[in-house]
Design a protein around this motif. Structure first.
Motif, PDB file in Angstrom:
ATOM      1  N   VAL A   1     -16.077  54.557  11.072  1.00 37.69           N
ATOM      2  CA  VAL A   1     -15.145  54.860   9.994  1.00 37.69           C
ATOM      3  C   VAL A   1     -14.236  56.020  10.399  1.00 37.69           C
TER       4      VAL A   1
ATOM      5  N   GLY B   1     -10.423  55.506  10.721  1.00 40.34           N
ATOM      6  CA  GLY B   1      -9.674  56.382   9.817  1.00 40.34           C
ATOM      7  C   GLY B   1      -8.629  57.196  10.551  1.00 40.34           C
TER       8      GLY B   1
ATOM      9  N   ILE C   1      -5.719  54.913  11.216  1.00 43.65           N
ATOM     10  CA  ILE C   1      -4.960  54.705   9.980  1.00 43.65           C
ATOM     11  C   ILE C   1      -4.140  55.953   9.665  1.00 43.65           C
TER      12      ILE C   1
ATOM     13  N   LYS D   1      -0.341  55.415   9.037  1.00 41.88           N
ATOM     14  CA  LYS D   1       0.036  55.369   7.624  1.00 41.88           C
ATOM     15  C   LYS D   1       0.027  56.734   6.945  1.00 41.88           C
TER      16      LYS D   1
ATOM     17  N   ALA E   1      -3.433  57.870   3.070  1.00 42.75           N
ATOM     18  CA  ALA E   1      -3.975  56.517   3.248  1.00 42.75           C
ATOM     19  C   ALA E   1      -5.312  56.575   3.963  1.00 42.75           C
ATOM     20  N   LYS E   2      -5.419  57.471   4.943  1.00 44.61           N
ATOM     21  CA  LYS E   2      -6.677  57.648   5.679  1.00 44.61           C
ATOM     22  C   LYS E   2      -7.793  58.083   4.732  1.00 44.61           C
TER      23      LYS E   2
ATOM     24  N   LYS F   1      -7.979  57.780   1.431  1.00 41.82           N
ATOM     25  CA  LYS F   1      -8.308  56.720   0.474  1.00 41.82           C
ATOM     26  C   LYS F   1      -9.201  55.667   1.110  1.00 41.82           C
ATOM     27  N   TRP F   2      -8.840  55.244   2.317  1.00 45.13           N
ATOM     28  CA  TRP F   2      -9.597  54.211   3.003  1.00 45.13           C
ATOM     29  C   TRP F   2     -11.008  54.695   3.332  1.00 45.13           C
ATOM     30  N   MET F   3     -11.110  55.921   3.862  1.00 40.01           N
ATOM     31  CA  MET F   3     -12.422  56.449   4.228  1.00 40.01           C
ATOM     32  C   MET F   3     -13.307  56.611   2.997  1.00 40.01           C
TER      33      MET F   3
ATOM     34  N   LYS G   1     -13.184  54.876   0.234  1.00 39.30           N
ATOM     35  CA  LYS G   1     -13.589  53.541  -0.214  1.00 39.30           C
ATOM     36  C   LYS G   1     -14.738  52.997   0.638  1.00 39.30           C
ATOM     37  N   ILE G   2     -14.608  53.081   1.950  1.00 40.82           N
ATOM     38  CA  ILE G   2     -15.622  52.538   2.850  1.00 40.82           C
ATOM     39  C   ILE G   2     -16.925  53.325   2.754  1.00 40.82           C
TER      40      ILE G   2
END
Length: 71
Positions: free
Chosen positions: A13, A17, A20, A24, A28-29, A31-33, A35-36
């Motif tokens: 991750v 991340g 990302i 992005k 964005a990094k 948010k993605w991290m 979520k995962i």
């Protein structure tokens, strides 16, 4: 073995991340991290609760846990 898998997921991750974040942006990094890692934490929590049920323990919900620990 489980600890190794957990560390491997976190490291994966972090690497993805970072990629990302480079393309992005940091928001964005993050948010993605989030979520995962939240999914991973929820999965681990469910596994622990399932193991406790198999052992014959009585499971309490969040409200019952809060009431129990406050008294």
């Amino acid at each position: 073995m489980k600890r190794f898998q957990q560390k491997a997921v976190v490291m994966t991750v972090m690497v993805i991340g970072s990629l990302i974040g480079a393309f992005k942006g940091q928001e964005a990094k993050q948010k993605w991290m989030f979520k995962i890692l939240s999914k991973q934490d929820e999965k681990q929590t469910r596994a622990v609760r399932k193991a406790e049920v198999r052992k014959g323990k009585v499971l309490l919900d969040d409200i019952e846990m809060a009431a129990y620990h406050n008294s």
